[in-house]
Design an enzyme around this catalytic site. Structure first.
Site, PDB file in Angstrom:
ATOM      1  N   HIS A 120      34.634 101.156  95.379  1.00 11.89           N
ATOM      2  CA  HIS A 120      34.604 100.670  96.763  1.00 11.89           C
ATOM      3  C   HIS A 120      34.168 101.841  97.644  1.00 11.89           C
ATOM      4  CE1 HIS A 120      36.434  99.488 100.636  1.00 11.89           C
ATOM      5  NE2 HIS A 120      36.376  98.250 100.192  1.00 11.89           N
ATOM      6  N   ASP A 197      42.505 104.383  92.391  1.00 11.45           N
ATOM      7  CA  ASP A 197      42.412 103.436  93.499  1.00 11.45           C
ATOM      8  C   ASP A 197      42.979 102.110  92.979  1.00 11.45           C
ATOM      9  OD1 ASP A 197      41.738 101.425  95.236  1.00 11.45           O
ATOM     10  OD2 ASP A 197      39.657 102.021  95.499  1.00 11.45           O
ATOM     11  N   GLN A 200      43.410  96.925  94.191  1.00 16.46           N
ATOM     12  CA  GLN A 200      43.319  95.568  93.635  1.00 16.46           C
ATOM     13  C   GLN A 200      44.214  95.389  92.404  1.00 16.46           C
ATOM     14  OE1 GLN A 200      41.787  93.127  95.102  1.00 16.46           O
ATOM     15  NE2 GLN A 200      40.430  94.160  96.539  1.00 16.46           N
ATOM     16  N   LYS A 223      47.223  93.771 100.943  1.00 16.87           N
ATOM     17  CA  LYS A 223      46.697  93.017  99.797  1.00 16.87           C
ATOM     18  C   LYS A 223      47.830  92.560  98.887  1.00 16.87           C
ATOM     19  CE  LYS A 223      42.345  95.618  99.630  1.00 16.87           C
ATOM     20  NZ  LYS A 223      41.419  94.748 100.330  1.00 16.87           N
ATOM     21  N   CYS A 361      31.728  95.804 100.338  1.00 18.67           N
ATOM     22  CA  CYS A 361      31.979  97.239 100.545  1.00 18.67           C
ATOM     23  C   CYS A 361      31.836  98.014  99.239  1.00 18.67           C
ATOM     24  CB  CYS A 361      33.356  97.494 101.165  1.00 18.67           C
ATOM     25  SG  CYS A 361      33.585  96.685 102.725  1.00 18.67           S
TER      26      CYS A 361
HETATM   27  N1  C6P Z   1      38.653  95.780  99.652  1.00 16.61           N
HETATM   28  C1  C6P Z   1      37.681  93.566  99.759  1.00 16.61           C
HETATM   29  O1  C6P Z   1      37.433  92.499 100.327  1.00 16.61           O
HETATM   30  P1  C6P Z   1      41.803  99.171 102.776  1.00 16.61           P
HETATM   31  O2  C6P Z   1      40.714  98.587 103.600  1.00 16.61           O
HETATM   32  O3  C6P Z   1      42.020 100.634 103.068  1.00 16.61           O
HETATM   33  O4  C6P Z   1      43.064  98.374 102.780  1.00 16.61           O
HETATM   34  O5  C6P Z   1      41.303  99.057 101.245  1.00 16.61           O
HETATM   35  C2  C6P Z   1      40.079  99.611 100.866  1.00 16.61           C
HETATM   36  C3  C6P Z   1      39.783  99.274  99.442  1.00 16.61           C
HETATM   37  C4  C6P Z   1      39.782 100.292  98.507  1.00 16.61           C
HETATM   38  N2  C6P Z   1      39.580 100.033  97.202  1.00 16.61           N
HETATM   39  C5  C6P Z   1      39.365  98.789  96.753  1.00 16.61           C
HETATM   40  C6  C6P Z   1      39.191  98.564  95.296  1.00 16.61           C
HETATM   41  C7  C6P Z   1      39.349  97.716  97.643  1.00 16.61           C
HETATM   42  O6  C6P Z   1      39.137  96.487  97.191  1.00 16.61           O
HETATM   43  C8  C6P Z   1      39.534  97.969  99.029  1.00 16.61           C
HETATM   44  C9  C6P Z   1      39.453  96.848 100.031  1.00 16.61           C
HETATM   45  C10 C6P Z   1      38.548  94.589 100.446  1.00 16.61           C
HETATM   46  O7  C6P Z   1      37.261  93.817  98.625  1.00 16.61           O
HETATM   47  C11 C6P Z   1      38.084  94.830 101.844  1.00 16.61           C
HETATM   48  S1  C6P Z   1      36.522  95.630 101.908  1.00 16.61           S
END
Ligand code: C6P
Length: 404
Positions: A120, A197, A200, A223, A361
């Site tokens: 991401h 990371d 998910q 999430k 993203c």
């Molecule tokens: N992905 C998606 O729709 P934040 O925005 O900081 O809570 O998370 C960022 C992020 C980092 N790593 C992974 C693997 C992610 O999936 C995400 C967030 C969302 O896929 C919003 S772009």
């Protein structure tokens, strides 16, 4: 099937464009159960005060509730020491914190930061910024056509120069679950620091940081049923203690003079300013909710829905599903011939169905596979097979409109 779950989520009984809402975008953010909403409003109604500062009962109670959540988070990801839990605003801030407070101090020109082509943007851009500051190089473990990592030649990527390895646990685009334990072991064999990371993965399965052996793990509350604006960075205490602060301000100091300052103990050294108190309370309620169900059941439900959706979607002609890893989470990216993903998402929306369409993203992985965008459906504990049927029906309907 998880029983009576949906009644806990007020928004799930609402309508979207006058149709019952079918929410299939939990990889972006999850809906919130009444228990989390109530915990946040009850905090504001009866316990609102700043933490770690007030010498009065309300503040002491708020501090106790806030710190109790730190303990719940530590338990939830399998670490005994709550000092290794830092509250951040989300995965993005957690990774930036390490990039700044570890990376800038420890990386030198020609050192290597190793990530994957599956990341991401939140696990790419902080490292690109770090390379500019330190002169270190950024390298990528490649992905294969099937959406898995190419780990056939680890010596090529894990070398004496590798100082930091930061990897996505579960892809937000293809759902691929990476062999993080194996990658962490490769990283350790060359003495590199590891970050997972887990944005998910933590919401969907039992994740145990001690078993993984990672140095850092990052995830977002929103999430996993909690409010937005709250996330977690887990870090090994010894490493956190040696790191420089990320943000400066109140609470992160031990003392301040006109000329200089000394730092508070961990984790407070990394929680500058008034923290996200109500959001932390909400995160605590979300963890309590997930624990009541049990993460094994949460994972099983996600896997049941995933299998059902993979079969149902693959029965639709001219629909391509991307990524065919056997180990994957409850998210599916797909495209329908001659229908742009944005058009498809808009037509699904007309039927009350919320999905994400775009590059998610994660532009490098899309570019690598020759895609500009996909439609993505993702599932969580409140979704049903009936909703997947509704998705498939609406896709077929849209496909027919576009083929006229
Ligand atoms: N992905 C998606 O729709 P934040 O925005 O900081 O809570 O998370 C960022 C992020 C980092 N790593 C992974 C693997 C992610 O999936 C995400 C967030 C969302 O896929 C919003 S772009």
């Amino acid at each position: 099937m998880l029983k009576n779950i949906r009644n806990d989520f007020p928004l799930l009984s609402s309508t979207n464009r006058a149709k019952p809402l079918v929410y299939l975008d939990s990889a972006a953010t999850t809906q919130k159960p009444r228990q989390v909403i109530d915990a946040v409003s009850s905090f504001y109604e009866s316990n609102n005060a700043n933490v770690h500062r007030g010498i009065y009962q309300l503040s002491e109670q708020a501090t106790k509730s806030y710190e109790n959540v730190r303990k719940s988070v530590a338990d939830f990801i399998g670490t005994a020491d709550p000092r290794s839990i830092i509250f951040t605003s989300g995965t993005t801030e957690s990774i930036n914190l390490v990039a700044y407070a570890w990376g800038r101090k420890n990386l030198k020109p020609r050192d290597e930061i190793l990530i994957t082509e599956m990341e991401h943007h939140s696990n790419i851009v902080p490292w690109q910024l770090t390379t500019r500051e330190t002169g270190a190089n950024l390298r990528y473990i490649p992905i294969l056509k099937n959406g898995t990592l190419d780990l056939s030649d680890p010596e090529k990527y894990f070398t004496k120069k590798t100082k930091l390895v930061s990897i996505i646990h579960q892809s937000n685009v293809f759902g691929t679950i990476n062999p993080v334990k194996q990658i962490i072991d490769y990283a350790k064999s060359v003495g590199a620091i590891t970050i997972v990371d887990a944005a998910q993965s933590v919401p969907h399965a039992n994740i145990n940081v001690e078993e993984l052996g990672c140095d850092f793990l990052a995830f977002s509350g929103h999430k996993m049923l909690a409010p937005t604006g709250i996330g977690v960075l887990y870090g090994k205490t010894k490493i956190l203690e040696e790191m420089i602060p990320f943000l400066g301000g109140g609470e992160m100091i031990s003392s301040v003079s006109m000329e200089s300052a000394t730092w508070n103990e961990i984790p407070y050294k990394f929680e500058a300013g008034t923290p996200k108190i109500a959001q932390v309370i909400g995160l605590g309620a979300a963890i309590e909710y997930l624990n009541k169900i049990g993460m094994d059941d949460v994972q099983k439900h996600g896997q049941d829905l995933l299998k059902y959706a993979l079969i149902s979607l693959s029965n639709i002609p001219e629909l391509t599903i991307y990524g065919d890893s056997t180990n994957r989470g409850a998210v599916i990216s797909f495209n329908v011939d001659n229908v742009h993903p944005h058009d498809l998402a808009q037509f699904l929306d007309q039927d009350g169905i919320a999905v994400r369409a775009g590059h998610h993203c994660a532009q490098p992985i899309m570019t690598k596979l020759g895609l500009s965008s996909t439609t993505r459906a993702s599932f969580y504990l409140y979704n049903t097979k009936k909703e997947i049927d509704a998705l498939c029906e609406s896709i077929v309907k849209t496909k027919n409109i576009f083929s006229i």
